[in-house]
Design a protein around this motif. Sequence first.
Motif, short mmCIF file in Angstrom:
data_model
loop_
_atom_site.label_atom_id
_atom_site.label_comp_id
_atom_site.label_asym_id
_atom_site.label_seq_id
_atom_site.Cartn_x
_atom_site.Cartn_y
_atom_site.Cartn_z
N ILE A 86 -0.79 11.15 0.88
CA ILE A 86 -2.02 10.71 1.56
C ILE A 86 -2.63 9.45 1.10
O ILE A 86 -3.38 8.58 1.76
CB ILE A 86 -2.70 11.86 1.16
N GLN A 87 -2.43 8.90 -0.83
CA GLN A 87 -2.91 7.56 -0.84
C GLN A 87 -2.47 6.30 0.10
O GLN A 87 -4.03 5.80 0.06
CB GLN A 87 -3.21 7.53 -2.20
N ALA A 88 -1.75 6.52 0.05
CA ALA A 88 -0.77 5.42 0.73
C ALA A 88 -1.08 5.03 2.46
O ALA A 88 -1.26 3.81 2.79
CB ALA A 88 0.31 4.90 0.66
N LEU A 89 -0.94 5.99 2.86
CA LEU A 89 -1.08 5.83 4.83
C LEU A 89 -3.25 5.89 4.64
O LEU A 89 -3.76 5.47 5.49
CB LEU A 89 -0.86 7.42 4.90
N ASN A 105 5.44 19.05 -9.32
CA ASN A 105 5.75 17.52 -9.13
C ASN A 105 5.67 16.58 -7.02
O ASN A 105 4.93 15.81 -7.07
CB ASN A 105 7.03 16.72 -9.38
N GLU A 106 6.28 17.84 -6.44
CA GLU A 106 5.84 17.98 -4.86
C GLU A 106 4.20 17.20 -4.63
O GLU A 106 3.81 16.80 -3.84
CB GLU A 106 6.37 19.18 -4.05
N LEU A 107 2.93 18.12 -5.19
CA LEU A 107 2.04 17.90 -5.01
C LEU A 107 1.50 16.45 -5.91
O LEU A 107 0.54 15.44 -4.48
CB LEU A 107 0.91 19.16 -6.08
N THR A 108 2.53 15.80 -6.40
CA THR A 108 1.68 14.53 -6.86
C THR A 108 2.08 13.08 -5.89
O THR A 108 1.98 12.66 -5.04
CB THR A 108 2.59 14.18 -8.05
N ILE A 130 6.09 5.27 3.19
CA ILE A 130 6.13 6.57 2.75
C ILE A 130 6.60 6.83 1.62
O ILE A 130 6.75 6.34 -0.05
CB ILE A 130 5.96 8.06 3.33
N ALA A 131 8.02 6.06 1.39
CA ALA A 131 8.84 5.58 0.40
C ALA A 131 8.38 4.72 -0.44
O ALA A 131 9.02 4.61 -0.99
CB ALA A 131 10.43 4.94 1.28
N GLY A 132 7.64 3.98 0.28
CA GLY A 132 7.44 3.23 -0.91
C GLY A 132 6.05 3.54 -1.77
O GLY A 132 5.19 3.50 -2.75
N ALA A 133 5.52 4.70 -1.29
CA ALA A 133 4.50 4.98 -1.86
C ALA A 133 5.20 6.40 -2.98
O ALA A 133 4.78 5.89 -4.18
CB ALA A 133 3.90 5.98 -1.04
N VAL A 134 6.08 6.93 -3.00
CA VAL A 134 7.13 7.28 -4.05
C VAL A 134 7.85 7.02 -4.43
O VAL A 134 8.44 7.89 -4.62
CB VAL A 134 7.29 9.40 -2.69
N ARG A 174 12.78 13.28 -1.41
CA ARG A 174 12.14 14.51 -2.17
C ARG A 174 11.14 14.70 -1.39
O ARG A 174 9.39 15.42 -1.30
CB ARG A 174 11.08 14.21 -3.62
N VAL A 175 10.84 13.77 -0.40
CA VAL A 175 10.39 14.04 1.06
C VAL A 175 11.25 14.18 2.37
O VAL A 175 12.21 12.90 2.65
CB VAL A 175 9.39 13.00 1.51
#
Length: 194
Positions: A109-112, A100-103, A17-21, A39-40
């Motif tokens: 979701i895209q990464a997982l 920006n939390e929606l982004t 998740i950290a890599g995705a955001v 932020r997550v």
Amino acid sequence: MSELAILDTTIVLRDRIAGAVGGPVHVGAPIRTEIGSARVSLFLFHCDVNAALRNRQRIEQPPPLEPATTRARPVHSLAMDLRFLVTVFRDPDPTVATPNELTRLGQIIQALHAAPTLSGPGMSGQVVRVSPEPYPMEELSRVFGLLGQDIYRTSIVYLATPVHIESGLSVGGRPVTERRQRSAHLVERQEAAS
């Protein structure tokens, strides 16, 4: 996996998740005062035994560097389902006008979805599948209520399964190398009875 199976799965999922955001991910309850600069939030809120795998024997493949003649071995383990609440927070910077939390949620979701399995060196040879879990709004409200928050944060639930926790017990004895059928005892008993 050992008693570290749940921790290892959480760390690998956090790193994904950290890599995705592109930023840090807080592991723990999604409480604004506890997340720091993250932020997550990744919160393991429910562990359950995997009913489908409860009575199935798990076979562990030999390590890749072992000779080809090395046999797979049965492992006494308990398969678990882990449910994670992934919560995104808006930047506290008042100059950021867009949500920006929606982004960030879309990036997660895209990464997982692109890589739904957790594996590799941090997983001790285990492969765990991660998928979005439909969770009723009433249940999410209860989770946030238990955390002492009356404000629902933008969240999604992910299921990580199966996470195997080994008992440390060996299963079975030495492998069977030869079988013999002993029918002479049965024949002797039949002759003695007649």
